[in-house]
Scaffold this motif. Sequence first.
Motif, mmCIF file in Angstrom:
data_model
loop_
_atom_site.group_PDB
_atom_site.id
_atom_site.type_symbol
_atom_site.label_atom_id
_atom_site.label_comp_id
_atom_site.label_asym_id
_atom_site.label_seq_id
_atom_site.Cartn_x
_atom_site.Cartn_y
_atom_site.Cartn_z
ATOM 1 N N GLY A 181 0.814 -1.210 0.000
ATOM 2 C CA GLY A 181 0.000 0.000 0.000
ATOM 3 C C GLY A 181 0.847 1.258 0.000
ATOM 4 N N PHE A 182 1.872 1.297 0.860
ATOM 5 C CA PHE A 182 2.726 2.483 0.943
ATOM 6 C C PHE A 182 3.533 2.653 -0.342
ATOM 7 C CE2 PHE A 182 6.303 5.069 2.597
ATOM 8 C CZ PHE A 182 5.561 6.092 3.169
ATOM 9 N N GLY A 183 3.996 1.519 -0.907
ATOM 10 C CA GLY A 183 4.750 1.591 -2.154
ATOM 11 C C GLY A 183 3.908 2.141 -3.293
ATOM 12 N N MET A 184 2.650 1.681 -3.402
ATOM 13 C CA MET A 184 1.770 2.183 -4.457
ATOM 14 C C MET A 184 1.452 3.664 -4.244
ATOM 15 S SD MET A 184 1.306 -0.183 -6.666
ATOM 16 C CE MET A 184 3.026 -0.618 -6.322
ATOM 17 N N TRP A 185 1.315 4.084 -2.992
ATOM 18 C CA TRP A 185 1.067 5.502 -2.707
ATOM 19 C C TRP A 185 2.250 6.354 -3.162
ATOM 20 C CZ3 TRP A 185 3.818 8.871 0.488
ATOM 21 C CH2 TRP A 185 3.235 10.143 0.655
ATOM 22 N N MET A 186 3.458 5.893 -2.871
ATOM 23 C CA MET A 186 4.640 6.650 -3.288
ATOM 24 C C MET A 186 4.732 6.728 -4.808
ATOM 25 S SD MET A 186 7.746 5.746 -0.653
ATOM 26 C CE MET A 186 7.648 3.973 -0.897
ATOM 27 N N LEU A 187 4.506 5.606 -5.478
ATOM 28 C CA LEU A 187 4.580 5.602 -6.936
ATOM 29 C C LEU A 187 3.531 6.527 -7.552
ATOM 30 C CD1 LEU A 187 5.148 1.783 -7.490
ATOM 31 C CD2 LEU A 187 6.827 3.601 -7.861
ATOM 32 N N TYR A 188 2.368 6.581 -6.933
ATOM 33 C CA TYR A 188 1.313 7.463 -7.423
ATOM 34 C C TYR A 188 1.728 8.932 -7.325
ATOM 35 C CZ TYR A 188 -3.310 9.587 -7.941
ATOM 36 O OH TYR A 188 -4.373 10.346 -8.368
ATOM 37 N N GLN A 189 2.572 9.246 -6.338
ATOM 38 C CA GLN A 189 2.994 10.632 -6.129
ATOM 39 C C GLN A 189 4.114 11.073 -7.061
ATOM 40 O OE1 GLN A 189 1.475 12.675 -3.820
ATOM 41 N NE2 GLN A 189 0.064 10.954 -3.511
ATOM 42 N N ILE A 190 4.720 10.138 -7.770
ATOM 43 C CA ILE A 190 5.880 10.469 -8.604
ATOM 44 C C ILE A 190 5.412 10.979 -9.967
ATOM 45 C CG2 ILE A 190 7.942 9.552 -9.747
ATOM 46 C CD1 ILE A 190 8.144 7.524 -7.456
ATOM 47 N N ALA A 191 5.813 12.200 -10.298
ATOM 48 C CA ALA A 191 5.394 12.837 -11.554
ATOM 49 C C ALA A 191 6.602 13.112 -12.440
ATOM 50 C CB ALA A 191 4.664 14.144 -11.249
ATOM 51 N N ASN A 192 6.340 13.265 -13.712
ATOM 52 C CA ASN A 192 7.373 13.650 -14.676
ATOM 53 C C ASN A 192 6.749 14.626 -15.672
ATOM 54 O OD1 ASN A 192 9.414 13.956 -16.525
ATOM 55 N ND2 ASN A 192 9.786 11.760 -16.801
ATOM 56 N N PRO A 193 6.787 15.921 -15.346
ATOM 57 C CA PRO A 193 6.153 16.919 -16.220
ATOM 58 C C PRO A 193 6.684 16.892 -17.651
ATOM 59 C CG PRO A 193 6.741 17.873 -14.102
ATOM 60 C CD PRO A 193 7.366 16.517 -14.137
ATOM 61 N N ALA A 194 7.943 16.461 -17.831
ATOM 62 C CA ALA A 194 8.528 16.442 -19.170
ATOM 63 C C ALA A 194 7.783 15.484 -20.093
ATOM 64 C CB ALA A 194 10.001 16.045 -19.082
ATOM 65 N N THR A 195 7.231 14.404 -19.539
ATOM 66 C CA THR A 195 6.489 13.438 -20.357
ATOM 67 C C THR A 195 4.986 13.633 -20.234
ATOM 68 O OG1 THR A 195 6.490 11.798 -18.558
ATOM 69 C CG2 THR A 195 8.322 11.736 -20.121
ATOM 70 N N GLY A 196 4.572 14.560 -19.376
ATOM 71 C CA GLY A 196 3.147 14.831 -19.228
ATOM 72 C C GLY A 196 2.438 13.883 -18.280
ATOM 73 N N ARG A 197 3.177 13.030 -17.572
ATOM 74 C CA ARG A 197 2.541 12.093 -16.640
ATOM 75 C C ARG A 197 2.726 12.607 -15.217
ATOM 76 N NH1 ARG A 197 5.240 7.881 -18.880
ATOM 77 N NH2 ARG A 197 5.940 7.174 -16.853
#
Length: 550
Positions: free
Chosen positions: A451-467
Amino acid sequence: MWRDHLTEIIIFAVLFVGVSAMGFVASRWRRPDNMEHLDEWGLGGRNFGSWITWFLVGGDLYTAYTFVAVPALVFGAGAMGFFAVPYTIVIYPLFFLVLVRLWSVAHKHRMVTPADFVRARFGSPTLALLVAITGIVATMPYIALQLVGIEAVLKTMGVTGDSALARHAPIIIAFAILAAYTYQSGLRAPALIAFVKDTLIYIVILVAVFWLPAQLGGWGAIFGAAADKFEASPAASDGLLLNANNQLQYITLAFGSALALFLYPHSVTGVLASRNRDVIKRNMSALPAYSLLLGLLAMLGFAAIAAGVKPLPGAKEGSVDTNTIIPVLFDKQFPDWFAGVAFAAIGIGALVPAAIMSIAAANLFTRNIYKEYLNRDASPAQEAKVSKVTSLVVKVGALLCIVLLDPQFSIDLQLIGGVIILQTLPSVALGLFTRWFHKGALIAGWVAGMGFGMWMLYQIANPATGRMHFAGSAFPLEKLGFDTKMTIYAGFVAVLVNLIVALLGTLVLRAAKVADGPDATEHDDYFVDEDTPRREDKDLDSEGEPVAVA
């Protein structure tokens, strides 16, 4: 246009078809009397010696994705791309400590999957189910990533078209061939093909590290060109050295990736196919040779910078496909005939791990879902049949990952897969050394870590790719309240949360005297070392059941 690459296409096709034929012939190689048994179809009879295991495990761990994506990452990000080198060095002592014990207990109890071990060690079908599902989910994108390597090669040769069907038709054909010979030959197919795959890879890389510097002015000029590029855009990359904000990410990613690698089901499958513990020990001493190869390969990312190579356009308008960097480099710098050999090495390099991964995922479903919950009385022959069919389904699922998703997103899925598979570390890896953890606490730890791992991954953004979500595995520590721009590998933090919950949960459950599951293993089971061929098929009846021998 493909006509400009005719020599490359012919050589690629000849080698690809040749190894595919080997895949079908492999069913007759070291053939037992009865292939309708998971020990034979899924583990090659548990009788591979040192040389076969070395090529099999090496081909299993060093995939087409590795040979395409690692130098591409070095090309784009600089020093961070070299994280793969230390983690492949760290992994072998861990392999040595953990997998020799797993081999022994699996040999004694006829286990086929890591979830089999968890089921016996902790007496918990629920925990075993979680381990099985985790292994399958984490493996699927890894199989899909093998397609990335093949697709990069085909795109460089101009074989793929602009439409979705034209772009993916060659991949579909290649994986249909893979599915057919894996269904027929099982683990023997990738074991036999691995000899050709690794030989080609070594030839190509060793030629490249001498040929390319000679063409580009030497390694000094290559590193100078790379330094100039990174200095021109310091905010977008590390350069030749890591920047301060990425050092913690580098360390935790290397160590976390090492822990994750030996937990993947396909790593376990390759090891359990070994004849005895000595085979594993010798391989753990010899496999670091692949790490030397990987270090040389990573530097080709700098060579691509010096050569002025540009990636081919991506699937989306205005995007680029960074995975084509090395194929384009080979296409521009090598003679056509040798570029064809190099492309075949990458393509064949995808077949070996993809086959092993699909077999490993199929075995998990068969042993720990189908037999545990759907057909407890399944015979060995029925198990083998279900695994064969499931291996086909797994390949179709991996193919859909590429067809339906942006390939660049699927690469990020591999990093997410590492976060996922790490959550099996307490029950699988630590379970080989201690039975102290309570099964309920391990389940709670898995839930918390996942659960904590999925929460962290959800918070990771990359504006350069638009995600804005699930855009990688580098988690900003500032999102945890730290006043820093540093990042850390999400999987490392998630597995720490898992371990803390499992530790505290065990203390609570033991203090409350909550009943634990039975341990079906004994101390001596972890040191069993038999050097006897596992060919009991001659003593099996038509259904795969043992026949009493006077």
